[in-house]
Structure formats: C-alpha cells, structure tokens
Motif scaffolding. Structure first.
Motif, short mmCIF file in Angstrom:
data_model
loop_
_atom_site.label_atom_id
_atom_site.label_comp_id
_atom_site.label_asym_id
_atom_site.label_seq_id
_atom_site.Cartn_x
_atom_site.Cartn_y
_atom_site.Cartn_z
N PRO A 69 -1.16 -7.32 1.55
CA PRO A 69 -0.64 -6.01 1.96
C PRO A 69 -0.70 -5.01 0.81
CG PRO A 69 0.86 -7.79 2.58
CD PRO A 69 -0.15 -8.39 1.66
N VAL A 70 -0.99 -3.78 1.17
CA VAL A 70 -1.03 -2.71 0.17
C VAL A 70 -0.15 -1.57 0.66
CG1 VAL A 70 -3.37 -3.31 -0.57
CG2 VAL A 70 -3.04 -1.59 1.22
N ARG A 71 0.17 -0.69 -0.26
CA ARG A 71 0.86 0.55 0.08
C ARG A 71 0.00 1.71 -0.42
NH1 ARG A 71 6.58 0.11 1.24
NH2 ARG A 71 7.32 -2.02 0.87
N VAL A 72 0.12 2.82 0.27
CA VAL A 72 -0.53 4.05 -0.16
C VAL A 72 0.53 4.99 -0.70
CG1 VAL A 72 -1.91 6.04 0.53
CG2 VAL A 72 -2.40 3.78 1.51
N LEU A 73 0.29 5.50 -1.90
CA LEU A 73 1.19 6.47 -2.51
C LEU A 73 0.52 7.83 -2.48
CD1 LEU A 73 2.24 3.72 -3.60
CD2 LEU A 73 2.77 4.90 -5.75
N GLY A 105 -3.69 -0.54 -13.60
CA GLY A 105 -5.12 -0.76 -13.48
C GLY A 105 -5.55 -1.34 -12.14
N ARG A 106 -4.63 -1.94 -11.40
CA ARG A 106 -5.00 -2.52 -10.11
C ARG A 106 -5.00 -1.50 -8.99
NH1 ARG A 106 -0.98 -7.37 -9.26
NH2 ARG A 106 -2.30 -7.70 -7.44
N GLY A 107 -4.57 -0.27 -9.27
CA GLY A 107 -4.54 0.76 -8.24
C GLY A 107 -5.86 1.50 -8.14
N LEU A 108 -6.18 1.98 -6.95
CA LEU A 108 -7.36 2.76 -6.70
C LEU A 108 -6.92 4.16 -6.30
CD1 LEU A 108 -9.42 0.17 -4.62
CD2 LEU A 108 -9.57 0.64 -7.07
N ALA A 109 -7.35 5.18 -7.04
CA ALA A 109 -6.90 6.55 -6.82
C ALA A 109 -8.01 7.40 -6.24
CB ALA A 109 -6.39 7.16 -8.13
N LEU A 110 -7.64 8.32 -5.34
CA LEU A 110 -8.59 9.24 -4.73
C LEU A 110 -7.94 10.62 -4.63
CD1 LEU A 110 -11.27 9.81 -3.24
CD2 LEU A 110 -10.08 9.21 -1.11
N PRO A 111 -8.43 11.61 -5.38
CA PRO A 111 -7.90 12.97 -5.24
C PRO A 111 -8.25 13.53 -3.86
CG PRO A 111 -9.08 12.71 -7.33
CD PRO A 111 -9.41 11.51 -6.48
N LEU A 112 -7.24 14.05 -3.16
CA LEU A 112 -7.44 14.68 -1.86
C LEU A 112 -6.96 16.12 -1.93
CD1 LEU A 112 -6.20 11.73 0.40
CD2 LEU A 112 -8.56 12.41 -0.05
N SER A 146 3.75 -1.96 -6.22
CA SER A 146 4.12 -0.60 -5.84
C SER A 146 5.26 -0.06 -6.69
CB SER A 146 4.50 -0.56 -4.36
OG SER A 146 4.96 0.73 -4.00
N GLY A 147 6.31 -0.87 -6.89
CA GLY A 147 7.46 -0.41 -7.67
C GLY A 147 7.08 -0.06 -9.10
N THR A 148 6.22 -0.88 -9.71
CA THR A 148 5.79 -0.62 -11.08
C THR A 148 5.02 0.68 -11.19
OG1 THR A 148 5.68 -2.99 -11.55
CG2 THR A 148 4.47 -1.52 -13.02
N PRO A 153 4.09 -1.21 4.00
CA PRO A 153 3.00 -2.15 3.71
C PRO A 153 1.98 -2.17 4.84
CG PRO A 153 5.12 -3.15 3.24
CD PRO A 153 5.41 -1.87 3.95
N ALA A 154 0.70 -2.22 4.47
CA ALA A 154 -0.37 -2.22 5.47
C ALA A 154 -1.38 -3.27 5.08
CB ALA A 154 -1.03 -0.85 5.55
N ALA A 155 -1.89 -4.00 6.10
CA ALA A 155 -2.88 -5.04 5.85
C ALA A 155 -4.30 -4.52 6.05
CB ALA A 155 -2.63 -6.23 6.76
N ALA A 156 -4.50 -3.67 7.06
CA ALA A 156 -5.85 -3.22 7.36
C ALA A 156 -5.93 -1.73 7.69
CB ALA A 156 -6.42 -4.03 8.53
N ASP A 157 -4.91 -1.19 8.37
CA ASP A 157 -4.97 0.18 8.85
C ASP A 157 -4.56 1.15 7.74
OD1 ASP A 157 -5.19 2.42 10.33
OD2 ASP A 157 -3.71 1.89 11.85
#
Length: 516
Positions: free
Chosen positions: A316-320, A339-346, A359-361, A377-381
């Motif tokens: 599961p992941v979260r989007v911030l 370092g494990r996060g993937l960022a995308l400017p929108l 996520s908390g860290t 938390p999201a698994a796929a969507d």
C-alpha cells in the motif's frame, strides 16, 4: 606561505637590524627563546631563535652557530643591552662564515613582542589560506554545475598550472590547457599503481615500487578524502615541474584520475583545493549509481512491468499533495529517508507517492514547506488516491493546518452507499434550477460555511447583503428553506455527487464537494 625573515625584520615596531647582509626569503614558522648552549634538541627547524647570549662564550660561538645551522633554524636574534652591549664579534664572524642570518634585537624590544608579531603574521597567513580555499571551493562547485570540463579548467587556473581528468583506462577526458593532454602518456605507470586500492595485498606501497631515477615519488593522502574509502595520490618531482595524481571514486575500482602539475611544490592550501575538486568529481562519478533504481523503475513502467521497478514502492502507498513547491523537491533530494518517495510537480502542488509505512517520516521531513494533504492507503487506484490527497490539501489550506489526512475529512463513506446513476439523477434534478440562475456557487459556499452568512460572503468575495439576497432567491427556486438541516443535507449530497466523476461514487472517501 609563512612570514619570511625579511618581512619580520621589516616591521618598524620591532626595530630589528640585520648584521649579516640582505635578508633571504627564509620562512619563519615560529619564534623560540632559549639561553641554552645547545637548544637544538628543543627545536624543529624553521624557527627564529632569540637569545641574550647569557651562556655564550667566545670559544663556543662557532660551535653554537654550527649546531643552529645543522638544525635548520631560520635565523638568530641577539638582544643587545641586556648581557652584552653589542653582538660578540666571534658570534658575528661565525654567523657570516656559516651562512646563519643574525638579527640585532634592540634593548627596548622585548622578546614577547617579536613572538606576538610573528604569531599575528602566521594567523593572518592561515586566515588567508582558509579564505582562499573557501573561495576556491565555491568557484569549483559553481564550475561543477556547468560540467566537468569547466571544473578542470577552473582548477588549473586556481593552481596556476595544468590539470588533466582521465578515465579509468587513462584516456584524456578533459585537459586544461589543451596542451596538457600530451602529458597523459607519461602518467600511465602511476595510474597502474593507483588502480590498486591502498592497503591491498601485494606488497609494499606504490612509492616503494618505483625504479625510474628521474622522478622522486611519494604516496600520500590528499585533502578531503572520504573516510574509509580507498584513496591515495602519487606525487612526482620532475625537473622544473611537480605533479600530483589522485584517484577518483569510492569503490575498489577508480572511476577516473585527476592529475595536476605546477612549477613549484603544492602548498597546503593547494592540496585542499585539489581535494575539493576530487570530492566534487567523485560525487559526479557516483551520482549515476544513486539513480539506478529510478531508471529501472521508469524502464519497468514503460515496459508495463511496474512491479519489477526496484524504486516503485511495494504494498500500500499513500499520495501526499504538498503545496511547498520547489522546497518539497529540495527536501526529498537532500534526505535519504525520503529516497523511497516518487515526486511529480503538478499544477499548484507536488504529488509524492510514498510507501504507507514511510508516510509519517516523509510528512515530518516536509513539515514547514507548506500545507500537506494525505490520501488513504491505496494498493492500485492511485488516481483516486491523488484526488483524496488534493481534497485533503484543499482542506488544509482552508483551515490553516499543516497536515490534513483524507480520513479526517467529514462525510467519509456517504457516496460509497449510493448507486451512481440514481444519485446523479437526484443531484441533477435538485441543482438544475439553481444552475439556471447561476446560484450553485452561492449555495455551495453557504453549505460549506455551515449556514454562516458572513463566512460564506467572505468566501465568495461579496457583501453579506448580496449573499442574503441570493439565498432568498435560492429558497424561492427550491421551494424549501436551506437553513433546514434536512434540506442542507440533501444539497450537500447533491453537490458532492456533482463534484465527483461516476467512477468515484461507491469508493469510500470520495464524498467531498469542492471548496467554496
């Protein structure tokens, strides 16, 4: 360079006078005071020795001078008017015969004044070296942002010599000036030695293996070494030229070599500057290794195999949704924990995908960059998680809170109980009259403000009397009172349904209407 005998003797407040002719540019590394007949066991060489000649005898003058010359003192300062009214002739003759600089120290000048003066000159020289090294490091860093060729060129100018950047095989990558490239072939034996990590099995250190008589070699650590990493340099003294070769990289196999050459031996500050260049080149050479996971993830996504990407978060992941802009990206790049996060400017914010357990860290690291909205938390969507994070960010911005989680928003789960088609038909029928009169935004703001006219008017940017007039018109069109809790609930549901696409209905947590 440390102060010289000439510069010390030139200080008018000391009143020193040379008795042995013009003063050489001999460096003075310290000032020592001694009345011993043989002070040399307590000297290291390079000192300006001060004495009153308390134990000096005419017969011992020549031996005294001989011992000082053998120890390598910079010069001898003899105080007159204390024990001896003038400098003894035997001492002066021995100094002239054996090449020892002899300075006369006048009676009003205490020895401590000479020591303080030299100490201040040494401190000024040290500060100048530190300042020069700091400026040079900034220049090298700025040049490194342009490219390695610019860094090598800047290094050559700073040293007043030449610089070569070589690949692991010894090929020339960059040369400054261009004519320095012809020196690469002569450095091949040194590169062979430096390819072996220091301390590895195989015998003596590299310098001991040299058999060429034309060069005096030494292997010594350069400045700015990485702790624990194999790093060594080879220094070569050739006729009219001094060369230093440094390996680049942190692993057992070097990623390249940096060679510099100057007319004179490199002073300490120059070693610091070369070390800074090596550190910057090492960072550049190791950077591709840090980007391997990200490139593998991108390749996996392009090939339709996201699970194979090592940097794609597992489970599961979260989007911030982060409103901090570039500051968010800077924090993510500077802290290994993110370092494990993937960022995308929108548009308007930065979306960051992180593993649920991290996520908390990441939230803590990004605290202070601006409001943050966090999805469930999201698994796929992930598109739905992005909408959740956006809704939570909007709530955080409205409320002035640092972090708002989607699960904290009111009304969670209501849309999940509705059938999409009947729900949209209900919303269309209820809101159609308001839409015809362009009153949907007014009612939305009124509902979001919980029926508080002042707050709704501020949100819409209108006067409270204007809002009151519009709400009276809305009540007439609807044929019901918007202040009735039941009516307000129906309006809220209708607005929430219209604010979500059909696929979002029946998904827990997507029951938010848009911001007023």
């Amino acid at each position: 360079m440390p102060p010289t005998l000439a510069s010390v003797a030139a200080l008018p407040q000391l009143g020193l006078r040379s008795l042995t002719g013009p003063l050489p540019d001999t460096a003075v590394v310290w000032v020592a005071v001694s009345e011993l007949e043989d002070p040399t066991p307590f000297l290291e060489g390079g000192e300006l020795l001060l004495t009153t000649g308390m134990r000096l005898t005419p017969a011992g003058a020549a031996g005294y001078v001989s011992r000082l010359v053998g120890r390598g003192v910079a010069g001898l300062g003899f105080a007159v008017g204390v024990i001896h009214d003038t400098v003894p002739g035997e001492l002066l003759a021995a100094a002239r015969d054996q090449g020892l600089v002899l300075l006369e120290v006048p009676r009003p000048t205490p020895f401590i004044a000479v020591g303080k003066a030299v100490s201040r000159m040494l401190a000024a020289e040290w500060y100048e070296d530190v300042t020069r090294a700091f400026r040079a490091q900034r220049e090298l860093t700025r040049a490194a942002l342009t490219g390695r060729d610019a860094l090598v060129a800047r290094l050559a100018r700073l040293l007043g010599g030449w610089a070569l950047l070589l690949d692991p095989a010894g090929g020339v990558l960059h040369a400054a000036p261009a004519s320095a490239a012809r020196r690469a072939g002569a450095l091949t034996p040194e590169l062979t030695r430096l390819r072996r990590a220091p301390g590895a099995r195989g015998g003596e250190p590299p310098a001991a293996r040299s058999t060429e008589p034309m060069a005096a070699r030494s292997t010594e650590p350069m400045a700015a070494r990485s702790t624990g990493a194999p790093s060594a340099s080879v220094a070569l003294s050739l006729p009219g030229e001094h060369i230093a070769v440094q390996r680049i990289g942190l692993g057992e196999r070097p990623r390249g070599f940096l060679a510099v050459g100057t007319d004179a031996p490199l002073p300490h500050v120059a070693h610091t500057i070369v070390g800074a260049a090596v550190a910057l080149l090492t960072l550049q050479s190791e950077a591709p290794r840090t980007g391997r996971d990200l490139r593998a993830s991108l390749a996996a996504l392009l090939l339709g195999r996201p699970a194979d990407g090592p940097a794609v978060p597992r489970g599961p992941v979260r989007v911030l949704a982060c409103a901090g802009g570039a500051a968010v990206l800077d924090v993510l790049e500077s802290d290994p924990a993110a370092g494990r996060g993937l960022a995308l400017p929108l548009d308007g914010y930065v979306a960051v995908v992180v593993p649920d357990e991290a996520s908390g860290t990441v939230e803590s690291l990004l605290a202070g960059t601006g409001p943050i909205g966090v999805s469930d938390p999201a698994a796929a969507d992930l598109p739905a998680a992005l909408r959740q994070a956006g809704d939570a960010l909007a709530a955080a911005t409205r409320s002035g809170r640092d972090v708002v989680r989607h699960s904290e928003l009111p009304g969670q789960g209501v849309l999940g109980l509705l059938d999409p088609r009947p729900a949209r038909a209900f919303a269309d029928a209820l809101l159609a009259p308001l839409r015809a009169e362009d009153l949907v935004g007014t009612v939305r703001a009124y509902i979001a403000a919980n029926g508080q006219g002042e707050a709704a008017a501020r949100a819409l940017g209108v006067h409270r009397h204007t809002l009151r007039s519009r709400m009276r018109r809305a009540a007439e069109i609807l044929g019901r009172d918007p202040d009735d809790p039941a009516v307000r609930v129906e309006l809220w549901i209708a607005l929430a349904v219209m604010s979500n696409d059909e696929s979002s209905i029946r998904h827990r947590g997507d029951s938010q209407s848009s911001a007023p």
